[in-house]
Scaffold this active site. Structure first.
Site, PDB file in Angstrom:
ATOM      1  N   CYS A  31       2.412   0.615  -8.700  1.00 45.58           N
ATOM      2  CA  CYS A  31       3.068  -0.671  -9.007  1.00 45.58           C
ATOM      3  C   CYS A  31       2.081  -1.625  -9.677  1.00 45.58           C
ATOM      4  O   CYS A  31       1.135  -2.086  -9.036  1.00 45.58           O
ATOM      5  CB  CYS A  31       3.611  -1.257  -7.705  1.00 45.58           C
ATOM      6  SG  CYS A  31       4.179  -2.950  -7.809  1.00 45.58           S
ATOM      7  N   CYS A  34       1.764  -5.025  -8.048  1.00 44.29           N
ATOM      8  CA  CYS A  34       1.038  -4.870  -6.773  1.00 44.29           C
ATOM      9  C   CYS A  34      -0.459  -4.847  -7.020  1.00 44.29           C
ATOM     10  O   CYS A  34      -1.231  -5.459  -6.270  1.00 44.29           O
ATOM     11  CB  CYS A  34       1.446  -3.577  -6.073  1.00 44.29           C
ATOM     12  SG  CYS A  34       3.182  -3.471  -5.594  1.00 44.29           S
TER      13      CYS A  34
END
Length: 105
Positions: A31, A34
């Site tokens: 991600c 993230c």
């Protein structure tokens, strides 16, 4: 304080028993947002010793059920606990200063 890496047992203990407020980030290595959030959380943890910051990797099989039980369907997903109770949750990337403002720090 450094960011803690949590599993279900440590998540439950931390969110229910901590006397300090706790911010938990659900994330994955694939991600992009993230990955961008990680240094922001590390800076937040360093700047705000009154806050405990933890991360739960949703790619680890033992953490999938925890994420599902909290309704995580997009990441990064952050959950803020005080006195053992969920106060707020956020989805998506945020800068450290924006997080501090939302958390009242």
């Amino acid at each position: 304080m450094s960011v803690l890496h949590l599993d279900k047992a440590s998540f439950d203990k931390l969110t229910k028993q901590s006397e300090k407020p706790v911010l938990i980030d659900f994330w994955a290595t694939w991600c992009g947002p993230c990955q961008s959030l990680t240094p922001e959380l590390e800076a937040l943890a360093e700047e705000c010793p009154e806050l405990i910051v933890g991360k739960v990797n949703v790619e680890e099989p033992e953490n999938v059920q925890l994420a599902v039980s909290l309704g995580v369907n997009a990441i990064p997903a952050m959950f803020f606990y005080c006195d053992g109770k969920l106060q707020q949750n956020f989805v998506g990337f945020m800068r450290k200063d924006e997080l501090k403002k939302k958390l009242g720090l």
